[in-house]
Every structure is written in C-alpha cells, then in structure tokens.
Design a protein around this motif. Structure first.
Motif, PDB file in Angstrom:
ATOM      1  N   PRO A   1       0.829  -1.202   0.000  1.00  0.00           N
ATOM      2  CA  PRO A   1       0.000   0.000   0.000  1.00  0.00           C
ATOM      3  C   PRO A   1       0.866   1.255   0.000  1.00  0.00           C
ATOM      4  O   PRO A   1       2.085   1.157   0.132  1.00  0.00           O
ATOM      5  N   SER A   2       0.244   2.391  -0.102  1.00  0.00           N
ATOM      6  CA  SER A   2       1.023   3.627  -0.021  1.00  0.00           C
ATOM      7  C   SER A   2       1.363   3.944   1.429  1.00  0.00           C
ATOM      8  O   SER A   2       2.387   4.551   1.724  1.00  0.00           O
ATOM      9  N   HIS A   3       0.479   3.526   2.338  1.00  0.00           N
ATOM     10  CA  HIS A   3       0.711   3.753   3.765  1.00  0.00           C
ATOM     11  C   HIS A   3       0.199   2.544   4.539  1.00  0.00           C
ATOM     12  O   HIS A   3      -0.925   2.082   4.305  1.00  0.00           O
ATOM     13  N   GLN A   4       1.048   2.025   5.405  1.00  0.00           N
ATOM     14  CA  GLN A   4       0.694   0.872   6.231  1.00  0.00           C
ATOM     15  C   GLN A   4       0.938   1.228   7.690  1.00  0.00           C
ATOM     16  O   GLN A   4       2.055   1.647   8.048  1.00  0.00           O
ATOM     17  N   VAL A   5      -0.092   1.053   8.496  1.00  0.00           N
ATOM     18  CA  VAL A   5       0.044   1.271   9.939  1.00  0.00           C
ATOM     19  C   VAL A   5      -0.105  -0.080  10.616  1.00  0.00           C
ATOM     20  O   VAL A   5      -1.035  -0.833  10.306  1.00  0.00           O
ATOM     21  N   THR A   6       0.807  -0.396  11.514  1.00  0.00           N
ATOM     22  CA  THR A   6       0.765  -1.689  12.170  1.00  0.00           C
ATOM     23  C   THR A   6       1.186  -1.564  13.617  1.00  0.00           C
ATOM     24  O   THR A   6       1.823  -0.577  14.014  1.00  0.00           O
ATOM     25  N   GLN A   7       0.826  -2.573  14.390  1.00  0.00           N
ATOM     26  CA  GLN A   7       1.246  -2.612  15.787  1.00  0.00           C
ATOM     27  C   GLN A   7       2.598  -3.303  15.890  1.00  0.00           C
ATOM     28  O   GLN A   7       2.893  -4.239  15.120  1.00  0.00           O
ATOM     29  N   MET A   8       3.385  -2.872  16.833  1.00  0.00           N
ATOM     30  CA  MET A   8       4.676  -3.501  17.077  1.00  0.00           C
ATOM     31  C   MET A   8       4.502  -5.011  17.276  1.00  0.00           C
ATOM     32  O   MET A   8       3.559  -5.451  17.955  1.00  0.00           O
ATOM     33  N   GLY A   9       5.381  -5.787  16.655  1.00  0.00           N
ATOM     34  CA  GLY A   9       5.313  -7.234  16.784  1.00  0.00           C
ATOM     35  C   GLY A   9       4.517  -7.912  15.676  1.00  0.00           C
ATOM     36  O   GLY A   9       4.587  -9.133  15.529  1.00  0.00           O
ATOM     37  N   GLN A  10       3.760  -7.134  14.922  1.00  0.00           N
ATOM     38  CA  GLN A  10       2.976  -7.704  13.830  1.00  0.00           C
ATOM     39  C   GLN A  10       3.847  -7.892  12.584  1.00  0.00           C
ATOM     40  O   GLN A  10       4.865  -7.225  12.394  1.00  0.00           O
ATOM     41  N   GLU A  11       3.387  -8.779  11.731  1.00  0.00           N
ATOM     42  CA  GLU A  11       4.055  -9.006  10.453  1.00  0.00           C
ATOM     43  C   GLU A  11       3.454  -8.081   9.401  1.00  0.00           C
ATOM     44  O   GLU A  11       2.237  -7.850   9.392  1.00  0.00           O
ATOM     45  N   VAL A  12       4.301  -7.556   8.529  1.00  0.00           N
ATOM     46  CA  VAL A  12       3.805  -6.770   7.406  1.00  0.00           C
ATOM     47  C   VAL A  12       4.445  -7.277   6.117  1.00  0.00           C
ATOM     48  O   VAL A  12       5.568  -7.787   6.131  1.00  0.00           O
ATOM     49  N   ILE A  13       3.697  -7.148   5.059  1.00  0.00           N
ATOM     50  CA  ILE A  13       4.221  -7.466   3.729  1.00  0.00           C
ATOM     51  C   ILE A  13       4.019  -6.243   2.847  1.00  0.00           C
ATOM     52  O   ILE A  13       2.890  -5.761   2.672  1.00  0.00           O
ATOM     53  N   LEU A  14       5.113  -5.771   2.311  1.00  0.00           N
ATOM     54  CA  LEU A  14       5.070  -4.644   1.396  1.00  0.00           C
ATOM     55  C   LEU A  14       5.234  -5.179  -0.013  1.00  0.00           C
ATOM     56  O   LEU A  14       6.109  -6.020  -0.270  1.00  0.00           O
ATOM     57  N   ARG A  15       4.406  -4.685  -0.897  1.00  0.00           N
ATOM     58  CA  ARG A  15       4.375  -5.244  -2.250  1.00  0.00           C
ATOM     59  C   ARG A  15       4.873  -4.258  -3.300  1.00  0.00           C
ATOM     60  O   ARG A  15       4.656  -3.058  -3.204  1.00  0.00           O
TER      61      ARG A  15
END
Lengths: 115, 114
Positions: free
Chosen positions: A8-22
């Motif tokens: 995405p253009s902007h991703q907000v997540t909580q500490m400890g979570q997994e994120v995938i940037l595409r």
C-alpha cells in the motif's frame, strides 16, 4: 511509460505484527532492490535480488526481513515482527538486463508506521 | 566502505540563480555516480549518471554534473533554477563489486523562491 508500483502507499501496524510490502517492478527488469528511508535520514540499501535469490544485503536486513518474488510479477518485502524503529518509507527499485549498474527505477514508496 | 557526503542540507535560491550542490564520495576504485531528484509527493527519478568517458555529464531539465576523480566529487549544477526545481536531490554511487546497490547521500533540499 512503464513504472514501478508499490502497495500500500501507507501501512500502519502494531509492534510485533508481520507486514508485507508489495512491489510490481517494470515487466522486463531482472534486478530488484529494496531501500528504506527513516524520516530525516538518508535512503539506505536493504537488499538486492536477482535470478530468484538474494544477491546482496545490508546489515539492516536481518532475520526479521525476507524477500520473495512469488509469481514472476510481484516482489515483496516481509518484516516478520515489526519494531518501532522499522517505521520508514520503503522504496522498491528495479532495473533491466543491460547490466547491474544501470539506472534504477524507483516506486513511489510505502510509508510504514509501527505503533 | 563506500559513503557519500552531501554538504548542504537545505539550499534556498531565487529563480534564475545558479545552483551547485556538492557531492563527495569515498571509494578509491571505479565508481558509477548518479543524481536522483525527488519532487514533492513523487518518487525518486534519475537526473543524470556517470559511468565513464566525458566527466561532464548532462541530464534532464538543464542539469549537469562534473566528475572530478582527484577530488572524489560529483557536483550538480544548473545555470538558472526555476521554481519547479524545488525538490530534494540525492547523490548516489555504486561500485566496489557490489551488485548495483546504490549508496545514497543524505540529500539536499532545494527551495526556489518565485
């Protein structure tokens, strides 16, 4: 004109979570890169990818990070357990087959905010 | 390890003024040098690059840069800036057997007053 896209253009997540940037690189490009820019700091190299494997990585790219080209089109950066200090702009780049030192085309970036 | 230094953090100019942004790199071997620009809200775009040959390279939008090997420098110049040149400018280098990954300077923010 072909371009590199990122979601995405902007991703907000909580500490400890997994994120995938595409990222979708330009279609005939063979070399792929991830960079990041922490606010107010320089753009830093994370990893380069060629021929379906990592060709080089920086000290920043530790075991929490991984990259994948799952389907010949997308190029993803995964952060397994995000930390506050992972908050940054993440840029994908690619370049074509005419040599590893050619012009890199950058995507617009994904702003990652870790809370 | 390679590094890139950009001496000016923020440059403010009036339209029609001349521009020179400094860039120095530290690496003794063969290098490839780049200037990228990032306009507000847009992604990084290549302005110009030097691989070999004529050390004075011309890029898009009237920009040029001169590679001076003895000074490890690759300064960016433009004789007359426009308001639309307001952007952040990044010097970058590859070399040293790397797989092409760019080492960036911290960037110089250019503000052009109309």
């Amino acid at each position: 004109e072909p371009e590199v896209t990122q979601t995405p253009s902007h991703q907000v997540t909580q500490m400890g979570q997994e994120v995938i940037l595409r990222c979708v690189p330009i279609s005939n490009h063979l070399y792929f890169y991830w960079y990041r820019q922490i606010l107010g700091q320089k753009v830093e190299f994370l990893v380069s990818f060629y021929n379906n494997e990592i060709s080089e990585k920086s000290e920043i790219f530790d075991d929490q990070f991984s990259v994948e080209r799952p389907d010949g089109s997308n190029f993803t950066l995964k952060i397994r357990s995000t930390k506050l200090e992972d908050s940054a702009m993440y840029f994908c780049a690619s370049h074509g087959p005419s040599g590893k030192h050619n012009e890199q085309f950058f995507g617009p970036g994904t702003r990652l905010t870790v809370l | 390890a390679q590094s890139v230094s950009q001496h000016n953090h923020h440059v403010i100019l009036s339209e029609a003024a001349s521009l020179e942004l400094g860039c120095n790199y530290s690496y003794g071997g063969t290098v490839n040098l780049f200037w990228y620009v990032q306009y507000p809200g847009q992604h990084l775009q290549l302005l110009l690059k030097y691989f070999s040959g004529d050390p004075l390279v011309k890029g898009i939008k009237g920009f040029e840069a001169e590679f001076i090997k003895s000074k490890f420098s690759f300064n960016l110049r433009k004789p007359s800036v426009q308001w639309s040149d307001t952007a952040e400018y990044f010097c970058a280098v590859t070399g040293g057997g790397s797989q092409g990954n760019l080492i960036f300077g911290k960037g110089t923010k250019l503000s052009v007053k109309p």
